[in-house]
Design a protein around this motif. Sequence first.
Motif, PDB file in Angstrom:
ATOM      1  N   VAL A  93       0.823  -1.211   0.000  1.00  0.00           N
ATOM      2  CA  VAL A  93       0.000   0.000   0.000  1.00  0.00           C
ATOM      3  C   VAL A  93       0.858   1.262   0.000  1.00  0.00           C
ATOM      4  O   VAL A  93       0.653   2.180  -0.801  1.00  0.00           O
ATOM      5  N   SER A  94       1.839   1.322   0.879  1.00  0.00           N
ATOM      6  CA  SER A  94       2.686   2.521   0.986  1.00  0.00           C
ATOM      7  C   SER A  94       3.485   2.757  -0.290  1.00  0.00           C
ATOM      8  O   SER A  94       3.750   3.905  -0.660  1.00  0.00           O
ATOM      9  N   GLU A  95       3.865   1.680  -0.964  1.00  0.00           N
ATOM     10  CA  GLU A  95       4.645   1.813  -2.195  1.00  0.00           C
ATOM     11  C   GLU A  95       3.789   2.382  -3.326  1.00  0.00           C
ATOM     12  O   GLU A  95       4.269   3.199  -4.115  1.00  0.00           O
ATOM     13  N   SER A 110       5.233   0.719 -17.328  1.00  0.00           N
ATOM     14  CA  SER A 110       5.741   0.222 -16.050  1.00  0.00           C
ATOM     15  C   SER A 110       5.717   1.329 -15.004  1.00  0.00           C
ATOM     16  O   SER A 110       5.603   2.514 -15.330  1.00  0.00           O
ATOM     17  N   VAL A 111       5.808   0.900 -13.746  1.00  0.00           N
ATOM     18  CA  VAL A 111       5.938   1.842 -12.631  1.00  0.00           C
ATOM     19  C   VAL A 111       7.178   1.467 -11.836  1.00  0.00           C
ATOM     20  O   VAL A 111       7.565   0.297 -11.772  1.00  0.00           O
ATOM     21  N   ALA A 112       7.807   2.464 -11.247  1.00  0.00           N
ATOM     22  CA  ALA A 112       8.989   2.241 -10.417  1.00  0.00           C
ATOM     23  C   ALA A 112       8.593   2.357  -8.955  1.00  0.00           C
ATOM     24  O   ALA A 112       8.182   3.425  -8.496  1.00  0.00           O
ATOM     25  N   LEU A 113       8.687   1.249  -8.238  1.00  0.00           N
ATOM     26  CA  LEU A 113       8.314   1.213  -6.826  1.00  0.00           C
ATOM     27  C   LEU A 113       9.552   1.251  -5.956  1.00  0.00           C
ATOM     28  O   LEU A 113      10.494   0.478  -6.167  1.00  0.00           O
ATOM     29  N   LEU A 114       9.550   2.129  -4.980  1.00  0.00           N
ATOM     30  CA  LEU A 114      10.635   2.191  -4.007  1.00  0.00           C
ATOM     31  C   LEU A 114      10.345   1.174  -2.907  1.00  0.00           C
ATOM     32  O   LEU A 114       9.357   1.291  -2.191  1.00  0.00           O
ATOM     33  N   THR A 115      11.190   0.153  -2.817  1.00  0.00           N
ATOM     34  CA  THR A 115      10.979  -0.902  -1.834  1.00  0.00           C
ATOM     35  C   THR A 115      11.158  -0.346  -0.433  1.00  0.00           C
ATOM     36  O   THR A 115      12.219   0.172  -0.087  1.00  0.00           O
ATOM     37  N   VAL A 123      16.164   1.010  -2.820  1.00  0.00           N
ATOM     38  CA  VAL A 123      16.037  -0.132  -3.717  1.00  0.00           C
ATOM     39  C   VAL A 123      14.772   0.071  -4.549  1.00  0.00           C
ATOM     40  O   VAL A 123      13.661   0.037  -4.028  1.00  0.00           O
ATOM     41  N   VAL A 124      14.938   0.326  -5.832  1.00  0.00           N
ATOM     42  CA  VAL A 124      13.815   0.592  -6.722  1.00  0.00           C
ATOM     43  C   VAL A 124      13.620  -0.594  -7.655  1.00  0.00           C
ATOM     44  O   VAL A 124      14.594  -1.134  -8.197  1.00  0.00           O
ATOM     45  N   TRP A 209      10.127  -8.451  -8.660  1.00  0.00           N
ATOM     46  CA  TRP A 209       8.876  -7.685  -8.703  1.00  0.00           C
ATOM     47  C   TRP A 209       8.310  -7.452  -7.310  1.00  0.00           C
ATOM     48  O   TRP A 209       7.787  -6.383  -7.019  1.00  0.00           O
ATOM     49  N   LEU A 210       8.408  -8.467  -6.441  1.00  0.00           N
ATOM     50  CA  LEU A 210       7.859  -8.335  -5.094  1.00  0.00           C
ATOM     51  C   LEU A 210       8.824  -7.642  -4.135  1.00  0.00           C
ATOM     52  O   LEU A 210       8.432  -7.268  -3.026  1.00  0.00           O
ATOM     53  N   GLY A 211      10.070  -7.499  -4.544  1.00  0.00           N
ATOM     54  CA  GLY A 211      11.034  -6.804  -3.691  1.00  0.00           C
ATOM     55  C   GLY A 211      11.530  -7.642  -2.542  1.00  0.00           C
ATOM     56  O   GLY A 211      11.884  -7.099  -1.484  1.00  0.00           O
TER      57      GLY A 211
END
Length: 246
Positions: A93-95, A110-115, A123-124, A209-211
């Motif tokens: 949720v926070s990501e 695509s989207v870039a999520l900050l782990t 870690v992106v 993908w899941l970090g």
Amino acid sequence: MRDTFSFANPRRGNTRQTQRKSLETKLAILLQGSNRSATNMRHPTAELSLFSATGTRKYLTSAERERFLQAIKDIEPLKRLFCTVLLWSGGRVSEILALTPETVDADLCSVALLTLKRRRKHVVRQIPLPPEVMRELDAQFDLGRRLAEPRLCRERLWPWSRTTAWRVVKEVMQRASITTPAASPKGLRHTFGVAAFEAAVPPHLVQRWLGHASLRTTSIYGDVLGDEERRFAERMWDGRHDHPTN
């Protein structure tokens, strides 16, 4: 002088005894914590499971996922997009709430999520999204215009709190008649992992993908009963009358 020390020594002795007991207690707690940490390091998935203590699933089945997708069709676009991105990205949720126009790549879909749950910072991970989802994101948030303006390109797409985001997901789950422990944002994340393994996505990609820091954590999604495993069971059932029973 002897009488003076005869009265002073017991008090000092009691103080030292109390300090020693306090130190022993602290050492015991530290040793217990070290043992627990060592156990978790040897078995990082020991406390991680896709089932609750009562054996209930923490992920959505294919049928439940379809009901979830049907349920979001009739809600307002901002909520629908949030739930859609949450489902197809496997993000936390926070990501997802941290996404800005800068972190959305319309060309690569695509989207870039900050782990956020890793000890190593910054870690992106880049997550691909279905093209139709990206088109809707672009249309809803007018990404091209926002990217051209320095002030808007770094504003969050969903200016919500985590509580609001949780409530949105729970409302959709209720509309979809999903009441299991999977009826949560974490349930959607587990659903992503399970669906990826069922689609034969390479484990190292699912991990990225899941970090996950460890591939052993990702491997729990391979323990779910899938179509291939069911086909093996069906072969066994089909042949149950071919052999005499004792």
